[in-house]
Design a protein around this motif. Structure first.
Motif, PDB file in Angstrom:
ATOM      1  N   LYS A 153       6.204 -13.251  -5.876  1.00  0.00           N
ATOM      2  CA  LYS A 153       6.991 -13.166  -4.639  1.00  0.00           C
ATOM      3  C   LYS A 153       6.629 -11.918  -3.810  1.00  0.00           C
ATOM      4  CE  LYS A 153      10.830 -15.884  -6.476  1.00  0.00           C
ATOM      5  NZ  LYS A 153      10.211 -17.121  -5.983  1.00  0.00           N
ATOM      6  N   ILE A 154       5.333 -11.597  -3.829  1.00  0.00           N
ATOM      7  CA  ILE A 154       4.829 -10.533  -2.957  1.00  0.00           C
ATOM      8  C   ILE A 154       4.340 -11.189  -1.673  1.00  0.00           C
ATOM      9  CG2 ILE A 154       3.050  -8.758  -2.656  1.00  0.00           C
ATOM     10  CD1 ILE A 154       3.150  -8.289  -5.663  1.00  0.00           C
ATOM     11  N   LYS A 178       7.836  -2.725   2.947  1.00  0.00           N
ATOM     12  CA  LYS A 178       8.019  -2.113   1.637  1.00  0.00           C
ATOM     13  C   LYS A 178       7.226  -2.799   0.537  1.00  0.00           C
ATOM     14  CE  LYS A 178      12.628  -0.287   2.654  1.00  0.00           C
ATOM     15  NZ  LYS A 178      14.080  -0.349   2.314  1.00  0.00           N
ATOM     16  N   ARG A 179       7.000  -4.086   0.704  1.00  0.00           N
ATOM     17  CA  ARG A 179       6.362  -4.875  -0.362  1.00  0.00           C
ATOM     18  C   ARG A 179       5.518  -5.967   0.279  1.00  0.00           C
ATOM     19  NH1 ARG A 179       8.037  -8.942  -4.330  1.00  0.00           N
ATOM     20  NH2 ARG A 179       7.317  -8.303  -6.409  1.00  0.00           N
ATOM     21  N   GLU A 181      -3.804 -20.366   4.774  1.00  0.00           N
ATOM     22  CA  GLU A 181      -2.754 -21.341   4.468  1.00  0.00           C
ATOM     23  C   GLU A 181      -1.770 -20.806   3.432  1.00  0.00           C
ATOM     24  OE1 GLU A 181      -2.210 -24.248   6.026  1.00  0.00           O
ATOM     25  OE2 GLU A 181      -3.848 -23.641   7.362  1.00  0.00           O
ATOM     26  N   LEU A 182      -2.226 -19.888   2.594  1.00  0.00           N
ATOM     27  CA  LEU A 182      -1.364 -19.317   1.561  1.00  0.00           C
ATOM     28  C   LEU A 182      -0.572 -18.108   2.049  1.00  0.00           C
ATOM     29  CD1 LEU A 182      -3.767 -19.470  -1.539  1.00  0.00           C
ATOM     30  CD2 LEU A 182      -1.692 -20.824  -1.186  1.00  0.00           C
ATOM     31  N   SER A 183      -0.895 -17.626   3.238  1.00  0.00           N
ATOM     32  CA  SER A 183      -0.236 -16.414   3.724  1.00  0.00           C
ATOM     33  C   SER A 183       1.197 -16.708   4.174  1.00  0.00           C
ATOM     34  CB  SER A 183      -1.032 -15.786   4.865  1.00  0.00           C
ATOM     35  OG  SER A 183      -1.013 -16.608   6.007  1.00  0.00           O
ATOM     36  N   ASP A 184       2.047 -15.712   4.022  1.00  0.00           N
ATOM     37  CA  ASP A 184       3.445 -15.840   4.448  1.00  0.00           C
ATOM     38  C   ASP A 184       3.627 -15.449   5.911  1.00  0.00           C
ATOM     39  OD1 ASP A 184       4.948 -16.366   1.788  1.00  0.00           O
ATOM     40  OD2 ASP A 184       3.595 -14.721   1.319  1.00  0.00           O
TER      41      ASP A 184
END
Length: 246
Positions: A169-170, A192-193, A211-214
Protein backbone atom coordinates in the motif's frame (compact mmCIF):
# COMPACT_ATOMS: atom_id res chain seq x y z
CA UNK A 1 57.44 -1.39 -2.21
CA UNK A 2 56.29 0.62 -5.22
CA UNK A 3 54.56 -1.30 -8.01
CA UNK A 4 55.87 -0.13 -11.39
CA UNK A 5 54.92 -3.00 -13.73
CA UNK A 6 51.69 -3.17 -15.70
CA UNK A 7 52.01 -6.96 -15.54
CA UNK A 8 51.73 -7.02 -11.76
CA UNK A 9 48.78 -9.17 -10.62
CA UNK A 10 47.43 -6.38 -8.41
CA UNK A 11 47.46 -3.94 -11.31
CA UNK A 12 45.69 -6.44 -13.53
CA UNK A 13 43.03 -6.96 -10.86
CA UNK A 14 42.46 -3.22 -10.43
CA UNK A 15 42.15 -2.76 -14.17
CA UNK A 16 39.54 -5.52 -14.29
CA UNK A 17 37.31 -3.48 -11.96
CA UNK A 18 36.68 -1.07 -14.85
CA UNK A 19 34.37 -3.77 -16.27
CA UNK A 20 30.94 -4.56 -14.84
CA UNK A 21 31.35 -8.35 -15.03
CA UNK A 22 34.37 -8.21 -12.74
CA UNK A 23 32.78 -5.71 -10.35
CA UNK A 24 29.87 -8.16 -10.07
CA UNK A 25 32.20 -11.15 -9.70
CA UNK A 26 34.33 -9.63 -6.93
CA UNK A 27 31.62 -7.43 -5.38
CA UNK A 28 34.04 -4.48 -5.42
CA UNK A 29 34.50 -1.22 -7.31
CA UNK A 30 36.97 1.65 -7.48
CA UNK A 31 36.64 5.28 -6.47
CA UNK A 32 39.09 7.96 -7.58
CA UNK A 33 40.16 11.08 -5.71
CA UNK A 34 40.47 12.13 -2.09
CA UNK A 35 36.83 13.25 -1.68
CA UNK A 36 35.35 9.92 -2.79
CA UNK A 37 37.89 7.96 -0.76
CA UNK A 38 36.97 9.97 2.33
CA UNK A 39 33.23 9.41 1.75
CA UNK A 40 33.79 5.67 1.34
CA UNK A 41 35.86 5.56 4.54
CA UNK A 42 33.25 7.52 6.54
CA UNK A 43 30.59 4.96 5.58
CA UNK A 44 32.77 1.91 6.25
CA UNK A 45 32.89 0.95 2.57
CA UNK A 46 36.62 1.42 1.97
CA UNK A 47 38.64 -1.82 1.84
CA UNK A 48 42.00 -0.63 0.52
CA UNK A 49 43.77 2.50 -0.70
CA UNK A 50 45.87 2.79 -3.85
CA UNK A 51 48.44 5.56 -3.50
CA UNK A 52 50.69 7.22 -6.02
CA UNK A 53 54.37 7.10 -5.09
CA UNK A 54 55.20 9.89 -2.64
CA UNK A 55 51.66 10.18 -1.25
CA UNK A 56 50.82 9.40 2.38
CA UNK A 57 47.80 7.34 3.44
CA UNK A 58 45.32 9.30 5.57
CA UNK A 59 43.44 6.24 6.90
CA UNK A 60 44.11 3.10 8.88
CA UNK A 61 43.28 0.66 6.07
CA UNK A 62 45.56 -1.51 3.94
CA UNK A 63 47.28 0.33 1.10
CA UNK A 64 49.28 -0.28 -2.05
CA UNK A 65 51.77 2.17 -3.57
CA UNK A 66 52.13 2.43 -7.34
CA UNK A 67 54.03 4.60 -9.78
CA UNK A 68 52.26 7.47 -11.53
CA UNK A 69 52.37 5.54 -14.81
CA UNK A 70 50.62 2.59 -13.17
CA UNK A 71 48.05 4.96 -11.65
CA UNK A 72 47.37 6.30 -15.16
CA UNK A 73 46.92 2.74 -16.39
CA UNK A 74 44.33 1.98 -13.69
CA UNK A 75 42.50 5.32 -13.83
CA UNK A 76 39.42 5.99 -15.93
CA UNK A 77 40.18 9.72 -16.31
CA UNK A 78 42.75 11.47 -18.50
CA UNK A 79 44.54 13.13 -15.59
CA UNK A 80 44.36 10.72 -12.65
CA UNK A 81 44.34 11.81 -9.05
CA UNK A 82 46.98 10.38 -6.75
CA UNK A 83 44.68 8.36 -4.52
CA UNK A 84 42.10 5.68 -5.29
CA UNK A 85 40.08 3.32 -3.16
CA UNK A 86 38.83 -0.25 -3.48
CA UNK A 87 35.30 -0.32 -2.06
CA UNK A 88 32.83 -3.06 -1.29
CA UNK A 89 29.43 -2.75 -2.93
CA UNK A 90 26.49 -1.44 -0.94
CA UNK A 91 24.79 -3.91 1.39
CA UNK A 92 21.24 -5.11 0.86
CA UNK A 93 18.68 -3.20 2.89
CA UNK A 94 14.97 -2.98 3.55
CA UNK A 95 12.74 -0.70 1.51
CA UNK A 96 11.79 2.60 3.13
CA UNK A 97 8.71 4.78 2.71
CA UNK A 98 9.98 7.66 0.52
CA UNK A 99 11.22 5.74 -2.49
CA UNK A 100 12.65 6.74 -5.85
CA UNK A 101 12.26 4.16 -8.63
CA UNK A 102 14.54 4.50 -11.68
CA UNK A 103 13.67 2.45 -14.74
CA UNK A 104 16.11 2.15 -17.65
CA UNK A 105 18.13 5.27 -16.83
CA UNK A 106 21.05 4.94 -19.23
CA UNK A 107 23.22 8.04 -18.94
CA UNK A 108 25.83 7.88 -16.14
CA UNK A 109 25.70 11.64 -15.58
CA UNK A 110 21.93 11.56 -15.21
CA UNK A 111 22.15 8.69 -12.75
CA UNK A 112 24.74 10.48 -10.63
CA UNK A 113 22.77 13.75 -10.57
CA UNK A 114 19.57 11.93 -9.62
CA UNK A 115 21.28 10.16 -6.71
CA UNK A 116 22.61 13.49 -5.42
CA UNK A 117 19.13 15.04 -5.63
CA UNK A 118 17.58 12.05 -3.86
CA UNK A 119 19.91 12.58 -0.90
CA UNK A 120 19.31 16.35 -0.96
CA UNK A 121 15.52 15.98 -0.77
CA UNK A 122 15.26 13.22 1.84
CA UNK A 123 14.49 10.14 -0.23
CA UNK A 124 15.22 7.12 1.98
CA UNK A 125 15.54 4.39 -0.69
CA UNK A 126 16.51 4.32 -4.36
CA UNK A 127 15.56 1.26 -6.40
CA UNK A 128 17.03 0.68 -9.86
CA UNK A 129 15.61 -1.60 -12.52
CA UNK A 130 17.97 -4.27 -13.78
CA UNK A 131 18.33 -2.49 -17.12
CA UNK A 132 19.68 0.79 -15.71
CA UNK A 133 23.28 1.83 -16.25
CA UNK A 134 25.47 0.07 -13.69
CA UNK A 135 25.50 1.90 -10.37
CA UNK A 136 29.24 1.22 -10.04
CA UNK A 137 30.15 2.46 -13.52
CA UNK A 138 33.11 4.82 -12.91
CA UNK A 139 31.28 7.75 -14.52
CA UNK A 140 28.24 7.17 -12.28
CA UNK A 141 30.41 6.92 -9.18
CA UNK A 142 32.23 10.17 -9.99
CA UNK A 143 29.04 12.07 -10.78
CA UNK A 144 27.40 11.11 -7.47
CA UNK A 145 30.18 13.02 -5.68
CA UNK A 146 30.10 10.37 -2.95
CA UNK A 147 26.34 10.52 -2.36
CA UNK A 148 25.90 6.86 -3.34
CA UNK A 149 27.36 6.08 0.11
CA UNK A 150 24.66 8.15 1.83
CA UNK A 151 21.52 6.31 0.74
CA UNK A 152 20.35 2.69 0.41
CA UNK A 153 20.26 1.70 -3.28
CA UNK A 154 18.70 -1.58 -4.40
CA UNK A 155 18.30 -3.35 -7.74
CA UNK A 156 15.03 -5.12 -8.57
CA UNK A 157 13.00 -6.59 -11.40
CA UNK A 158 10.25 -3.96 -11.66
CA UNK A 159 7.72 -6.51 -12.91
CA UNK A 160 8.00 -8.07 -9.45
CA UNK A 161 8.63 -4.87 -7.49
CA UNK A 162 5.62 -2.78 -8.49
CA UNK A 163 3.01 -5.41 -7.48
CA UNK A 164 4.90 -5.80 -4.19
CA UNK A 165 4.65 -2.04 -3.55
CA UNK A 166 0.92 -2.25 -4.30
CA UNK A 167 0.57 -4.99 -1.67
CA UNK A 168 2.45 -2.81 0.82
CA UNK A 169 0.00 0.00 0.00
CA UNK A 170 2.80 2.39 -0.95
CA UNK A 171 1.34 4.88 -3.47
CA UNK A 172 3.15 4.82 -6.81
CA UNK A 173 3.57 8.18 -8.53
CA UNK A 174 4.57 8.11 -12.18
CA UNK A 175 5.37 11.03 -14.49
CA UNK A 176 2.96 11.81 -17.29
CA UNK A 177 1.94 15.12 -18.85
CA UNK A 178 -1.41 13.97 -20.24
CA UNK A 179 -4.14 13.63 -17.60
CA UNK A 180 -1.61 14.16 -14.84
CA UNK A 181 -1.69 16.03 -11.55
CA UNK A 182 0.35 19.19 -11.05
CA UNK A 183 2.99 18.05 -8.54
CA UNK A 184 2.82 21.36 -6.68
CA UNK A 185 -0.83 20.69 -5.72
CA UNK A 186 -0.13 17.54 -3.69
CA UNK A 187 -1.12 17.65 -0.03
CA UNK A 188 1.44 17.18 2.71
CA UNK A 189 0.12 13.75 3.70
CA UNK A 190 0.65 12.60 0.08
CA UNK A 191 4.36 13.36 0.45
CA UNK A 192 5.01 11.20 3.49
CA UNK A 193 4.84 7.79 1.84
CA UNK A 194 5.28 7.16 -1.87
CA UNK A 195 7.34 5.59 -4.65
CA UNK A 196 8.17 8.05 -7.45
CA UNK A 197 8.78 6.26 -10.76
CA UNK A 198 11.05 7.89 -13.35
CA UNK A 199 11.56 6.33 -16.77
CA UNK A 200 14.06 6.14 -19.59
CA UNK A 201 15.59 9.32 -21.06
CA UNK A 202 14.00 8.82 -24.47
CA UNK A 203 10.88 6.75 -23.86
CA UNK A 204 9.75 7.74 -20.38
CA UNK A 205 7.82 5.36 -18.14
CA UNK A 206 6.68 2.05 -19.63
CA UNK A 207 2.92 2.11 -20.40
CA UNK A 208 2.31 -1.02 -18.31
CA UNK A 209 3.91 0.66 -15.32
CA UNK A 210 1.80 3.76 -15.84
CA UNK A 211 -1.25 1.53 -15.52
CA UNK A 212 -0.06 0.42 -12.08
CA UNK A 213 0.53 3.95 -10.81
CA UNK A 214 -1.82 5.52 -8.28
CA UNK A 215 -1.18 9.05 -9.47
CA UNK A 216 0.45 10.56 -12.54
CA UNK A 217 2.38 13.77 -11.93
CA UNK A 218 3.57 16.54 -14.20
CA UNK A 219 5.63 19.71 -13.84
CA UNK A 220 3.86 22.84 -15.14
CA UNK A 221 6.14 24.73 -17.54
CA UNK A 222 6.22 26.84 -20.68
CA UNK A 223 4.52 25.43 -23.76
CA UNK A 224 7.66 26.27 -25.69
CA UNK A 225 9.50 23.43 -23.91
CA UNK A 226 8.48 19.92 -24.90
CA UNK A 227 10.30 18.06 -22.10
CA UNK A 228 13.02 18.27 -19.48
CA UNK A 229 16.14 16.21 -19.01
CA UNK A 230 15.26 13.30 -16.69
CA UNK A 231 17.76 14.37 -14.02
CA UNK A 232 16.36 17.91 -13.95
CA UNK A 233 12.77 16.68 -13.94
CA UNK A 234 13.51 14.25 -11.10
CA UNK A 235 15.18 16.98 -9.06
CA UNK A 236 12.19 19.30 -9.45
CA UNK A 237 9.73 16.56 -8.52
CA UNK A 238 11.74 15.54 -5.47
CA UNK A 239 11.94 19.16 -4.34
CA UNK A 240 8.16 19.43 -4.58
CA UNK A 241 7.72 16.09 -2.81
CA UNK A 242 9.86 16.98 0.18
CA UNK A 243 7.86 16.69 3.40
CA UNK A 244 7.66 20.18 4.87
CA UNK A 245 6.15 18.86 8.10
CA UNK A 246 9.39 17.11 9.08
Amino acid sequence: MVITSFDNDKVKYLKKLSKKKYRDLYNEFLVEGRHLVIEAYKHNMLKEIILCEGEVTPFDVPYTVVSYEVMKKISEVETPQKIMGICKKLDDTTIGSRILLLDEIQDPGNMGTIIRSAVAFDIDTIILSKNCVDLYNPKVVRSTQGMLFHIPILIYDFDELLPMLKELKIPIYATRVEYGTDVSTLKEDEKKRFALLMGNEGNGVHPEYLELSDKNLYIPMSNEVESLNVAIATSILLYELRNKDE
